[in-house]
Design an enzyme around this catalytic site. Structure first.
Site, short mmCIF file in Angstrom:
data_model
loop_
_atom_site.label_atom_id
_atom_site.label_comp_id
_atom_site.label_asym_id
_atom_site.label_seq_id
_atom_site.Cartn_x
_atom_site.Cartn_y
_atom_site.Cartn_z
N ASP A 364 0.86 -1.18 0.00
CA ASP A 364 0.00 0.00 0.00
C ASP A 364 0.90 1.24 0.00
OD1 ASP A 364 -3.05 0.86 0.76
OD2 ASP A 364 -1.57 2.26 1.59
N ASP A 407 -4.24 2.50 -4.76
CA ASP A 407 -2.79 2.48 -4.54
C ASP A 407 -2.33 1.17 -3.92
OD1 ASP A 407 -4.13 2.97 -2.18
OD2 ASP A 407 -2.56 4.23 -1.34
#
Length: 492
Positions: A364, A407
């Site tokens: 992440d 993301d």
């Protein structure tokens, strides 16, 4: 002195018997040769039309996969109609075999790749696709944009956040373009292909004109041909019933001066039928008696045809592979999209070649929203692209790399070790820290990582995913820019 026996009757009789035998042999030969020619012609027609049907169905399926991949990408955005999505639609239209694309909102507002807009809320294909969430192929309709008769392939666009249908993505063929998908190489193109509904209405026609003033056009009924022939193998009632039932058959249409073969079978798309009509003379011409030179010429032509077919297969395979790659790949980062990555991982976990330790890594990007807010989405997209490129450089080709959305990324290492998992996680952190975007010297990027192992931590993909996700959040809560290996003792 003995009289010479008159052998004339014997010779005459023998010659007569031989002549009769020869005539009968020739008649029988030509009779069975004609039967063979007819059977060969019929076999050729059915085989070739089957091939055209399969090719047509394959092309339509590939177009659906292409549209599904594009719809999946469009569904990742919170807002469906954006400058970026409309520009993407225009770019895709310039390189696609589909004539026109449309991005349609839930209210039926259609934004076309040509720049035009209209509302298609009343269109049946839109209502079916939107309400039932399934791929839909329209009947021929008049386009609201250019007035041309088209058929529309459309797929639902699902929201990446909640899975609800938020719109429809459509691509269209003109009626003439639909017919051009049928190559019509059989008998040097002397026949005629018809795409017909089960009710007999002609959707598209390609090939030579066969019937002069009685030629069929789009919207005409195929069954009107019946009255122009003095005999047909079946009655018009049986013909209509066979189309209604979606049956396959080859029948003969006998006119005063010429006869025709008519072969039909389900097209495999919607309720359409594929119909091929060719004159009997053209179908039989290729089976006339060959001389030695003609046989040699035929062999040369056959070899050339095989080369052409081989080239066509290679080109089609490459195009199919390209379309499948596009459907399975995240366009921004170049790695697999979420659905594809998950399917590949599950298939591998069930494979006999899956042994020892399997590693699942979740990544992440830290504070990615702030990057977008401060530097803009273009810089954010550049960061995501750099992450995708960096992951492909770090891991093996056999490993599975995917973008889970936004993301978030994942990596699945096949037949690895816990030690290599830690090494790779550290390498990812260093790679992300090193990302530089031209014009943004103060940009600092980092990531948080969670790692889980199979079968040590989980027995199936979903548990493996949850364990890695739990480890990921420990990395985030511990200050970010680090990795955490799941620990059963402390994280259960």
């Amino acid at each position: 002195m003995r009289k010479n026996k008159n052998l004339t009757p014997f010779y005459v009789g023998s010659f007569s018997v031989f002549l009769v035998f020869a005539v009968v042999s020739i008649v029988v030969f030509f009779h069975y040769n004609r039967l063979d020619i007819r059977q060969n012609a019929q076999d050729t027609i059915t085989t070739s039309v089957d091939r055209e049907q399969s090719h047509f169905e394959t092309v339509i399926d590939l177009q659906y996969k292409f549209l599904e991949g594009l719809a999946s990408y469009l569904g990742e955005n919170d807002e469906l109609i954006t400058d970026e999505s409309l520009l993407l639609l225009k770019d895709v239209a310039s390189s696609s075999s589909l004539d026109m694309f449309a991005l349609i909102t839930a209210s039926g507002d259609a934004y076309y790749s040509s720049g035009s807009t209209s509302n298609v809320a009343e269109r049946e294909y839109f209502q079916t696709c939107m309400k039932e969430g399934i791929n839909t192929l329209s009947s021929p309709i008049e386009s609201k944009v250019d007035g041309e008769t088209r058929v529309v392939l459309c797929v639902p666009i699902f929201s990446a956040s909640d899975g609800k249908t938020i719109g429809v993505l459509g691509g269209s063929y003109s009626i003439s373009g639909l017919g051009e998908m049928l190559s019509n190489r059989l008998y040097d193109g002397s026949g005629q292909f018809l795409i017909v509904t089960q009710e007999g209405s002609v959707i598209s026609r390609s090939g030579q004109e066969l019937f002069g003033d009685s030629e069929l056009s789009t919207g005409d009924s195929l069954f009107t041909l019946y009255k122009y022939f003095r005999s047909v193998d079946i009655t018009v009632t049986e013909w209509i019933r066979e189309f209604g039932d979606g049956n396959t058959n080859l029948i003969k249409l006998n006119a005063i001066e010429e006869s025709y073969y008519c072969y039909y079978e389900p097209l495999g798309i919607s309720d359409w039928m594929l119909c091929y009509i060719v004159s009997e003379d053209d179908a039989h011409a290729s089976y006339s008696q060959f001389t030695e030179n003609e046989t040699l010429l035929f062999q040369v032509l056959a070899a050339g045809l095989m080369v052409m077919i081989l080239v066509l297969i290679i080109v089609t395979f490459r195009k199919q592979r390209s379309l499948v790659h596009f459907a399975e790949t995240d366009a921004l980062t170049g790695v697999s999209n979420k659905k594809t990555a998950e399917e590949y991982i599950k298939l591998w976990l069930a494979d006999e070649a899956c042994f020892s330790t399997q590693v699942f890594i979740m990544i992440d990007i830290d504070l990615f929203k702030k990057i977008n807010d401060k530097y803009g989405h273009a810089i954010g997209d550049a960061v995501l692209g750099a992450v995708g490129e960096g992951l492909r450089e770090i891991f093996r080709e056999t490993d599975i790399i995917g973008r889970l959305g936004g993301d978030e990324f994942c990596v699945f290492m096949k037949n690895a070790t816990p030690e290599s998992a830690v090494e790779k996680a550290d390498a990812i952190c260093r790679m992300v820290r090193s990302i530089q975007v031209n014009g943004q010297p103060d940009l600092a990027v980092s990531c948080s990582i969670g790692v889980s192992l199979f079968p040590q931590h989980a027995k199936n993909f979903m548990d493996l995913y949850k364990k890695a996700d739990k480890a990921l959040y420990i990395s985030k809560n511990s200050g970010r820019d680090q990795y955490t290996l799941y620990d059963i003792r402390t994280m259960e």
